[in-house]
Design a protein around this motif. Sequence first.
Motif, PDB file in Angstrom:
ATOM      1  N   TRP A  52       0.829  -1.201   0.000  1.00 23.37           N
ATOM      2  CA  TRP A  52       0.000   0.000   0.000  1.00 23.37           C
ATOM      3  C   TRP A  52       0.868   1.257   0.000  1.00 23.37           C
ATOM      4  O   TRP A  52       0.593   2.206  -0.732  1.00 23.37           O
ATOM      5  CB  TRP A  52      -0.929  -0.011   1.217  1.00 23.37           C
ATOM      6  CG  TRP A  52      -1.786   1.205   1.293  1.00 23.37           C
ATOM      7  CD1 TRP A  52      -2.957   1.431   0.630  1.00 23.37           C
ATOM      8  CD2 TRP A  52      -1.521   2.377   2.060  1.00 23.37           C
ATOM      9  NE1 TRP A  52      -3.444   2.675   0.944  1.00 23.37           N
ATOM     10  CE2 TRP A  52      -2.576   3.280   1.829  1.00 23.37           C
ATOM     11  CE3 TRP A  52      -0.502   2.747   2.924  1.00 23.37           C
ATOM     12  CZ2 TRP A  52      -2.647   4.530   2.428  1.00 23.37           C
ATOM     13  CZ3 TRP A  52      -0.561   3.994   3.527  1.00 23.37           C
ATOM     14  CH2 TRP A  52      -1.626   4.870   3.273  1.00 23.37           C
ATOM     15  N   PHE A  95      -6.364  -4.558  -6.121  1.00 24.34           N
ATOM     16  CA  PHE A  95      -6.278  -3.512  -5.100  1.00 24.34           C
ATOM     17  C   PHE A  95      -5.558  -3.973  -3.850  1.00 24.34           C
ATOM     18  O   PHE A  95      -5.620  -5.136  -3.458  1.00 24.34           O
ATOM     19  CB  PHE A  95      -7.685  -3.043  -4.698  1.00 24.34           C
ATOM     20  CG  PHE A  95      -8.262  -2.024  -5.626  1.00 24.34           C
ATOM     21  CD1 PHE A  95      -8.060  -0.679  -5.399  1.00 24.34           C
ATOM     22  CD2 PHE A  95      -8.994  -2.415  -6.727  1.00 24.34           C
ATOM     23  CE1 PHE A  95      -8.582   0.274  -6.252  1.00 24.34           C
ATOM     24  CE2 PHE A  95      -9.518  -1.479  -7.595  1.00 24.34           C
ATOM     25  CZ  PHE A  95      -9.316  -0.132  -7.364  1.00 24.34           C
ATOM     26  N   TYR A  97      -6.073  -2.285  -0.442  1.00 22.44           N
ATOM     27  CA  TYR A  97      -6.916  -1.298   0.224  1.00 22.44           C
ATOM     28  C   TYR A  97      -7.486  -0.334  -0.814  1.00 22.44           C
ATOM     29  O   TYR A  97      -8.167  -0.779  -1.723  1.00 22.44           O
ATOM     30  CB  TYR A  97      -6.175  -0.601   1.374  1.00 22.44           C
ATOM     31  CG  TYR A  97      -5.656  -1.596   2.392  1.00 22.44           C
ATOM     32  CD1 TYR A  97      -6.533  -2.308   3.202  1.00 22.44           C
ATOM     33  CD2 TYR A  97      -4.294  -1.852   2.516  1.00 22.44           C
ATOM     34  CE1 TYR A  97      -6.069  -3.236   4.122  1.00 22.44           C
ATOM     35  CE2 TYR A  97      -3.821  -2.780   3.442  1.00 22.44           C
ATOM     36  CZ  TYR A  97      -4.720  -3.471   4.231  1.00 22.44           C
ATOM     37  OH  TYR A  97      -4.259  -4.387   5.123  1.00 22.44           O
ATOM     38  N   ASP A  98      -7.199   0.951  -0.725  1.00 24.16           N
ATOM     39  CA  ASP A  98      -7.806   1.905  -1.652  1.00 24.16           C
ATOM     40  C   ASP A  98      -6.941   2.209  -2.873  1.00 24.16           C
ATOM     41  O   ASP A  98      -7.338   2.978  -3.733  1.00 24.16           O
ATOM     42  CB  ASP A  98      -8.148   3.211  -0.930  1.00 24.16           C
ATOM     43  CG  ASP A  98      -6.929   3.905  -0.347  1.00 24.16           C
ATOM     44  OD1 ASP A  98      -5.929   3.213  -0.057  1.00 24.16           O
ATOM     45  OD2 ASP A  98      -6.975   5.127  -0.166  1.00 24.16           O
ATOM     46  N   HIS A  99      -5.771   1.625  -2.973  1.00 29.62           N
ATOM     47  CA  HIS A  99      -4.897   1.829  -4.130  1.00 29.62           C
ATOM     48  C   HIS A  99      -4.779   0.524  -4.906  1.00 29.62           C
ATOM     49  O   HIS A  99      -4.691  -0.551  -4.315  1.00 29.62           O
ATOM     50  CB  HIS A  99      -3.504   2.294  -3.697  1.00 29.62           C
ATOM     51  CG  HIS A  99      -3.468   3.727  -3.283  1.00 29.62           C
ATOM     52  ND1 HIS A  99      -3.131   4.723  -4.147  1.00 29.62           N
ATOM     53  CD2 HIS A  99      -3.769   4.323  -2.110  1.00 29.62           C
ATOM     54  CE1 HIS A  99      -3.197   5.886  -3.523  1.00 29.62           C
ATOM     55  NE2 HIS A  99      -3.592   5.664  -2.278  1.00 29.62           N
ATOM     56  N   ARG A 113      -6.553   5.101  -7.660  1.00 30.04           N
ATOM     57  CA  ARG A 113      -6.972   5.199  -6.263  1.00 30.04           C
ATOM     58  C   ARG A 113      -8.488   5.188  -6.233  1.00 30.04           C
ATOM     59  O   ARG A 113      -9.135   5.917  -6.985  1.00 30.04           O
ATOM     60  CB  ARG A 113      -6.433   6.457  -5.600  1.00 30.04           C
ATOM     61  CG  ARG A 113      -6.844   6.583  -4.146  1.00 30.04           C
ATOM     62  CD  ARG A 113      -6.185   7.754  -3.430  1.00 30.04           C
ATOM     63  NE  ARG A 113      -6.372   8.986  -4.146  1.00 30.04           N
ATOM     64  CZ  ARG A 113      -5.424   9.923  -4.318  1.00 30.04           C
ATOM     65  NH1 ARG A 113      -4.219   9.722  -3.822  1.00 30.04           N
ATOM     66  NH2 ARG A 113      -5.655  11.020  -4.969  1.00 30.04           N
ATOM     67  N   ASN A 114      -9.049   4.360  -5.378  1.00 21.95           N
ATOM     68  CA  ASN A 114     -10.504   4.299  -5.203  1.00 21.95           C
ATOM     69  C   ASN A 114     -10.862   5.296  -4.121  1.00 21.95           C
ATOM     70  O   ASN A 114     -10.517   5.108  -2.959  1.00 21.95           O
ATOM     71  CB  ASN A 114     -10.926   2.885  -4.814  1.00 21.95           C
ATOM     72  CG  ASN A 114     -12.427   2.753  -4.669  1.00 21.95           C
ATOM     73  OD1 ASN A 114     -13.159   3.720  -4.751  1.00 21.95           O
ATOM     74  ND2 ASN A 114     -12.879   1.541  -4.449  1.00 21.95           N
ATOM     75  N   ASN A 115     -11.574   6.346  -4.487  1.00 21.43           N
ATOM     76  CA  ASN A 115     -11.906   7.395  -3.536  1.00 21.43           C
ATOM     77  C   ASN A 115     -13.224   7.161  -2.820  1.00 21.43           C
ATOM     78  O   ASN A 115     -13.671   8.017  -2.066  1.00 21.43           O
ATOM     79  CB  ASN A 115     -11.945   8.767  -4.247  1.00 21.43           C
ATOM     80  CG  ASN A 115     -10.572   9.180  -4.716  1.00 21.43           C
ATOM     81  OD1 ASN A 115      -9.579   8.933  -4.046  1.00 21.43           O
ATOM     82  ND2 ASN A 115     -10.501   9.790  -5.877  1.00 21.43           N
ATOM     83  N   GLU A 116     -13.863   6.022  -3.043  1.00 22.23           N
ATOM     84  CA  GLU A 116     -15.130   5.756  -2.391  1.00 22.23           C
ATOM     85  C   GLU A 116     -14.920   5.521  -0.904  1.00 22.23           C
ATOM     86  O   GLU A 116     -13.966   4.889  -0.487  1.00 22.23           O
ATOM     87  CB  GLU A 116     -15.795   4.511  -2.989  1.00 22.23           C
ATOM     88  CG  GLU A 116     -16.247   4.692  -4.408  1.00 22.23           C
ATOM     89  CD  GLU A 116     -16.907   3.448  -4.966  1.00 22.23           C
ATOM     90  OE1 GLU A 116     -17.249   2.535  -4.180  1.00 22.23           O
ATOM     91  OE2 GLU A 116     -17.065   3.386  -6.194  1.00 22.23           O
ATOM     92  N   GLU A 117     -15.829   6.041  -0.099  1.00 17.31           N
ATOM     93  CA  GLU A 117     -15.792   5.829   1.353  1.00 17.31           C
ATOM     94  C   GLU A 117     -16.527   4.550   1.682  1.00 17.31           C
ATOM     95  O   GLU A 117     -17.552   4.249   1.090  1.00 17.31           O
ATOM     96  CB  GLU A 117     -16.452   7.006   2.081  1.00 17.31           C
ATOM     97  CG  GLU A 117     -15.734   8.324   1.883  1.00 17.31           C
ATOM     98  CD  GLU A 117     -14.383   8.373   2.555  1.00 17.31           C
ATOM     99  OE1 GLU A 117     -14.255   7.833   3.665  1.00 17.31           O
ATOM    100  OE2 GLU A 117     -13.452   8.944   1.964  1.00 17.31           O
TER     101      GLU A 117
END
Length: 118
Positions: A52, A95, A97-99, A113-117
Amino acid sequence: MDKQCLDCGNSIKGRADKKFCDDHCRSNYNNRIKATENPQVKKINQILLKNWKILTALNPEGKTKLTKAKLIKEGYNFNYQTHNYQTKNGSNYVFCYDHGFLALENDWFLLVRNNEEG
């Protein structure tokens, strides 16, 4: 009835919900508990965190292209990931985590990068 510190066993004074006599005992206790965790889980978590950090450092803007060789040079371990995402057109994103990344032709990768919360 006196409460006793979970680490050293000394008597605790203060709040009713207090479990340790000081920060040192709290730290010792938590470190001892953590040391008994499954070493395999600890190793995998360390690899995932390293992956990450590499993806985060190489992709500060949220989308970039680079070669597989660059990821390897930085120490990325392709055997560990948190999840995959397949688009409607069949593209498979990997992925941590978010990357993540999408493998392109000729050993090029699109980092995203996944910017979803949540």
